[in-house]
Design a protein around this motif. Structure first.
Motif, PDB file in Angstrom:
ATOM      1  N   UNK A  76      32.836 -85.478  91.170  1.00  0.00           N
ATOM      2  CA  UNK A  76      33.330 -84.640  90.055  1.00  0.00           C
ATOM      3  C   UNK A  76      34.487 -85.368  89.387  1.00  0.00           C
ATOM      4  N   UNK A  77      34.463 -85.388  88.094  1.00  0.00           N
ATOM      5  CA  UNK A  77      35.551 -85.979  87.308  1.00  0.00           C
ATOM      6  C   UNK A  77      36.088 -84.902  86.369  1.00  0.00           C
ATOM      7  N   UNK A  78      37.367 -84.557  86.541  1.00  0.00           N
ATOM      8  CA  UNK A  78      37.985 -83.571  85.638  1.00  0.00           C
ATOM      9  C   UNK A  78      39.034 -84.312  84.827  1.00  0.00           C
ATOM     10  N   UNK A  79      39.057 -84.081  83.500  1.00  0.00           N
ATOM     11  CA  UNK A  79      39.929 -84.864  82.624  1.00  0.00           C
ATOM     12  C   UNK A  79      41.408 -84.640  82.913  1.00  0.00           C
ATOM     13  N   UNK A  80      41.781 -83.438  83.332  1.00  0.00           N
ATOM     14  CA  UNK A  80      43.187 -83.153  83.674  1.00  0.00           C
ATOM     15  C   UNK A  80      43.194 -82.303  84.931  1.00  0.00           C
ATOM     16  N   UNK A  81      44.324 -82.237  85.566  1.00  0.00           N
ATOM     17  CA  UNK A  81      44.407 -81.424  86.786  1.00  0.00           C
ATOM     18  C   UNK A  81      45.325 -80.213  86.609  1.00  0.00           C
ATOM     19  N   UNK A  82      46.144 -80.220  85.552  1.00  0.00           N
ATOM     20  CA  UNK A  82      47.045 -79.098  85.326  1.00  0.00           C
ATOM     21  C   UNK A  82      46.663 -78.379  84.042  1.00  0.00           C
ATOM     22  N   UNK A  83      46.542 -77.077  84.148  1.00  0.00           N
ATOM     23  CA  UNK A  83      46.107 -76.272  83.003  1.00  0.00           C
ATOM     24  C   UNK A  83      46.975 -75.029  82.892  1.00  0.00           C
ATOM     25  N   UNK A  84      46.869 -74.415  81.721  1.00  0.00           N
ATOM     26  CA  UNK A  84      47.489 -73.107  81.533  1.00  0.00           C
ATOM     27  C   UNK A  84      46.372 -72.097  81.308  1.00  0.00           C
ATOM     28  N   UNK A  85      46.678 -70.832  81.554  1.00  0.00           N
ATOM     29  CA  UNK A  85      45.683 -69.777  81.336  1.00  0.00           C
ATOM     30  C   UNK A  85      45.152 -69.876  79.902  1.00  0.00           C
ATOM     31  N   UNK A  86      43.872 -69.791  79.729  1.00  0.00           N
ATOM     32  CA  UNK A  86      43.272 -69.869  78.399  1.00  0.00           C
ATOM     33  C   UNK A  86      42.854 -71.279  78.006  1.00  0.00           C
ATOM     34  N   UNK A  87      43.304 -72.295  78.755  1.00  0.00           N
ATOM     35  CA  UNK A  87      42.917 -73.683  78.466  1.00  0.00           C
ATOM     36  C   UNK A  87      41.433 -73.902  78.787  1.00  0.00           C
ATOM     37  N   UNK A  88      40.929 -75.039  78.330  1.00  0.00           N
ATOM     38  CA  UNK A  88      39.545 -75.398  78.627  1.00  0.00           C
ATOM     39  C   UNK A  88      39.510 -76.550  79.639  1.00  0.00           C
ATOM     40  N   UNK A  89      38.749 -76.374  80.662  1.00  0.00           N
ATOM     41  CA  UNK A  89      38.591 -77.413  81.697  1.00  0.00           C
ATOM     42  C   UNK A  89      37.364 -78.243  81.327  1.00  0.00           C
ATOM     43  N   UNK A  90      37.599 -79.511  81.083  1.00  0.00           N
ATOM     44  CA  UNK A  90      36.499 -80.393  80.672  1.00  0.00           C
ATOM     45  C   UNK A  90      36.307 -81.473  81.731  1.00  0.00           C
ATOM     46  N   UNK A  91      35.079 -81.774  82.028  1.00  0.00           N
ATOM     47  CA  UNK A  91      34.815 -82.818  83.013  1.00  0.00           C
ATOM     48  C   UNK A  91      33.338 -83.133  83.118  1.00  0.00           C
ATOM     49  N   UNK A  92      33.016 -83.933  84.115  1.00  0.00           N
ATOM     50  CA  UNK A  92      31.615 -84.294  84.331  1.00  0.00           C
ATOM     51  C   UNK A  92      31.363 -84.416  85.833  1.00  0.00           C
TER      52      UNK A  92
ATOM     53  N   UNK B 185      48.588 -72.630  85.520  1.00  0.00           N
ATOM     54  CA  UNK B 185      49.917 -72.028  85.404  1.00  0.00           C
ATOM     55  C   UNK B 185      49.927 -71.042  84.255  1.00  0.00           C
ATOM     56  N   UNK B 186      50.990 -70.259  84.229  1.00  0.00           N
ATOM     57  CA  UNK B 186      51.164 -69.349  83.095  1.00  0.00           C
ATOM     58  C   UNK B 186      51.634 -70.160  81.890  1.00  0.00           C
ATOM     59  N   UNK B 187      51.166 -69.850  80.702  1.00  0.00           N
ATOM     60  CA  UNK B 187      51.633 -70.577  79.521  1.00  0.00           C
ATOM     61  C   UNK B 187      53.156 -70.438  79.378  1.00  0.00           C
ATOM     62  N   UNK B 188      53.805 -71.528  79.029  1.00  0.00           N
ATOM     63  CA  UNK B 188      55.258 -71.507  78.876  1.00  0.00           C
ATOM     64  C   UNK B 188      55.635 -72.360  77.674  1.00  0.00           C
ATOM     65  N   UNK B 189      56.885 -72.217  77.262  1.00  0.00           N
ATOM     66  CA  UNK B 189      57.386 -72.999  76.142  1.00  0.00           C
ATOM     67  C   UNK B 189      58.078 -74.234  76.715  1.00  0.00           C
TER      68      UNK B 189
END
Lengths: 129, 199
Positions: A4-20, A110-114
């Motif tokens: 599995x290859x995931x483009x990023x490992x850290x996300x915020x709620x509502x983000x899109x997880x992209x990989x192959x 994570x929760x979205x933050x500024x």
């Protein structure tokens, strides 16, 4: 063998997880699925929920890309006293008359933050799988 | 000189058996003890009933004195890192002399596990903070503004399934001399977004 290859490992709620993902198993599987899911560890019995699933072509060898949207309402990755919440991408090959073959890639949600207000915002680190 | 006889256990057992039935003694003992057992159970029952009655009466007294306690939140959900004022007000009660209002913000993990045929829930308070209370007494009741600060790094409210959840709530306690204390819990839903972030 599954990769599995995931483009990023850290996300915020509502983000899109992209990989192959790519797989090669010893016999023709009944089904091949990639899913975005969370599960709990800790004192309580396990809670597990797949928030998105994509059915892939059930062949002995193959590869595919995936794109999953994380829910805006959480949950988030969490490492507490009694409960741990772990997010992961899981590829599952359902093999007939054999143990299923699977592979996971853990991600952090994570929760979205500024970032200008909280540059070092890092509330919870999920355990390393 | 007499010849020493070897020890024969069978003879000894036979001799003991011939002394009378042991059931007679047990029956006699039970007949003596049974009334005491029933008396003990009766005393325990009376004590439990008395304690339960006292607790019920105390609760009724507290409810009559303080009335219905309510807390109004600014919205249906708040954000992580948000500070807000919640309004606490009692309706249908009194404002006893020397009363005090305490409010605590609590974040608690609840994890349920099965052990045999039983289900047990373990709790852990992961955040505990005293709220600032500003008294706003009104006729015939108690009112106060509770300043509540949700930490930026705290977890949001999470219901993860049937076994695990993380909950936030405000625990309000009303105290006054000579009157039973009252404690009420008000759930707060914390959204998974840090205050200030673009939505």
């Amino acid at each position: 063998m599954i990769h599995i290859e995931v483009l990023a490992r850290q996300f915020e709620c509502g983000d899109t997880v992209i990989g192959s993902c790519a797989w090669a198993v010893e016999k023709a599987p009944r089904s091949v699925r990639v899913m975005l899911e969370y599960y709990t560890e800790g004192r309580g019995d396990e809670d597990r929920r797949a928030v998105a699933t994509k059915n892939l072509t059930a062949t002995e060898e193959g590869d595919a890309s995936f794109e999953f949207k994380l829910p805006t309402g959480g949950p988030v990755s969490y490492n507490g006293d009694l409960i741990r919440v772990i997010w992961q991408v899981r590829v599952l090959c359902d093999l007939p008359w054999a143990s299923d073959s699977e592979e996971t890639a853990v991600i952090t949600v994570r929760a979205p933050h500024d970032p200008t207000v909280d540059p070092d915002y890092s509330p919870f680190e999920p355990p390393v799988a | 000189m007499a010849e020493m006889q070897p020890y024969d256990a069978r003879k000894r057992v036979k001799a003991k058996d011939s002394s009378g039935s042991p059931w007679l003694g047990i029956g006699f003992g039970a007949a003596i003890a049974l009334p005491f057992v029933f008396m003990g159970l009766w005393y325990i029952g009376v004590a439990v009933a008395a304690i339960t009655g006292l607790l019920v009466a105390r609760g009724a007294w507290a409810n009559k004195t303080w009335g219905e306690v309510g807390v109004t939140l600014p919205g249906s959900a708040v954000m992580m890192g948000e500070t807000f004022v919640a309004e606490m007000r009692t309706v249908g009660g009194e404002s006893p002399d020397g009363y005090a209002v305490d409010a605590t913000l609590v974040c608690r993990e609840a994890a349920t596990y099965r052990s045999g045929t039983d289900k047990t829930t373990a709790h852990s308070k992961v955040h505990l903070a005293t709220c600032t209370v500003a008294d706003r007494s009104h006729d015939g009741g108690v009112a106060a503004d509770l300043e509540v600060s949700i930490p930026r790094s705290g977890p949001p409210s999470m219901k993860l399934g049937s076994n695990n959840k993380i909950e936030w709530y405000i625990e309000v306690q009303l105290r006054a001399p000579g009157v039973p204390d009252i404690s009420r819990r008000f759930d707060v839903r914390v959204r998974p977004i840090v205050f200030g972030a673009s939505q």
